[in-house]
Design a protein around this motif. Structure first.
Motif, short mmCIF file in Angstrom:
data_model
loop_
_atom_site.label_atom_id
_atom_site.label_comp_id
_atom_site.label_asym_id
_atom_site.label_seq_id
_atom_site.Cartn_x
_atom_site.Cartn_y
_atom_site.Cartn_z
N GLN A 31 0.84 -1.20 0.00
CA GLN A 31 0.00 0.00 0.00
C GLN A 31 0.87 1.25 0.00
O GLN A 31 0.58 2.22 -0.70
N ASN A 32 1.95 1.24 0.77
CA ASN A 32 2.84 2.40 0.86
C ASN A 32 3.51 2.70 -0.47
O ASN A 32 3.80 3.86 -0.77
N GLY A 34 2.02 2.25 -3.28
CA GLY A 34 0.95 2.63 -4.19
C GLY A 34 0.74 4.11 -4.37
O GLY A 34 0.28 4.55 -5.42
N TRP A 35 1.05 4.92 -3.37
CA TRP A 35 0.82 6.37 -3.51
C TRP A 35 1.99 7.08 -4.15
O TRP A 35 1.94 8.29 -4.42
N LYS A 36 3.04 6.36 -4.46
CA LYS A 36 4.19 6.95 -5.14
C LYS A 36 3.92 6.85 -6.64
O LYS A 36 4.05 5.79 -7.23
N THR A 37 3.50 7.97 -7.24
CA THR A 37 2.98 7.93 -8.60
C THR A 37 3.99 8.41 -9.64
O THR A 37 4.34 9.59 -9.67
N ASP A 47 4.00 17.73 -4.41
CA ASP A 47 3.25 16.92 -3.46
C ASP A 47 3.75 15.48 -3.52
O ASP A 47 4.79 15.21 -4.10
N GLY A 48 3.03 14.58 -2.93
CA GLY A 48 3.39 13.16 -2.99
C GLY A 48 4.77 12.87 -2.40
O GLY A 48 5.19 13.48 -1.41
#
Length: 174
Positions: A31-32, A34-37, A47-48
């Motif tokens: 999951q961690n 997954g937010w690294k786009t 951001d991010g």
């Protein structure tokens, strides 16, 4: 009590608990990641992952770490972002299936320390969450968590019989 029976080895509940913890930590890393786009990882929008990485400089925990992030990581951010995403996805996947778990637990300790050094002093951070990440990986290493309902348990006998260096290396990693 006579003999030396390890509590974790003798209890079905303990073995299942170790497996559940290992799988849970693996899912956390997946999951961690997954937010690294990609492809910019938030650099264009500030951001991010980019914004999270900057926190190491803006809310310094350790001066040499802040210097490294400012002068090495941020100027080469795309490389480090891809490496971070791939490392965390791999960490999650290997812990999830219980393969080379001791090796990946050490990687998890390292990555948890890196995250801690980057965000510990940031506003809204609960510092114990970072320390708990380190501690759970220490535990996964100490109990060789992949030996409990993981691929390490299935393949260790094969690795033990293997005459080559790879078998010995995999035994140690599991």
């Amino acid at each position: 009590m006579t003999g030396s029976i390890d509590a974790a080895e003798s209890s079905i509940t303990a073995r299942a608990g170790i497996a559940v913890a290992r799988v849970g930590v693996g899912l956390m890393w997946i999951q961690n990641s997954g937010w690294k786009t990609p492809p910019d990882f938030g650099e264009d929008r500030d951001d991010g992952l980019y914004a999270q990485t900057r926190l190491a400089v803006e809310h310094e925990v350790l001066a040499p770490w802040a210097w490294l992030v400012e002068h090495v990581v941020l100027p080469n951010f795309t490389f480090f972002a891809w490496a971070t995403m791939l490392l965390e996805a791999s960490l999650g996947a290997f812990l999830l299936v219980g393969l080379a778990t001791r090796f990946w637990a050490v990687v998890g300790i390292g990555q948890s320390v890196v995250i801690t050094l980057s965000v510990l002093n940031a506003p809204g951070e609960w510092h114990w969450s970072r320390f708990l990440m380190v501690l759970v990986h220490v535990l996964l290493f100490a109990v060789a968590a992949g030996r409990y309902h993981g691929l390490d348990a299935l393949w260790r006998p094969l690795w033990r019989r293997s005459p080559g260096r790879a078998g010995r290396l995999l035994l140690r990693a599991s």
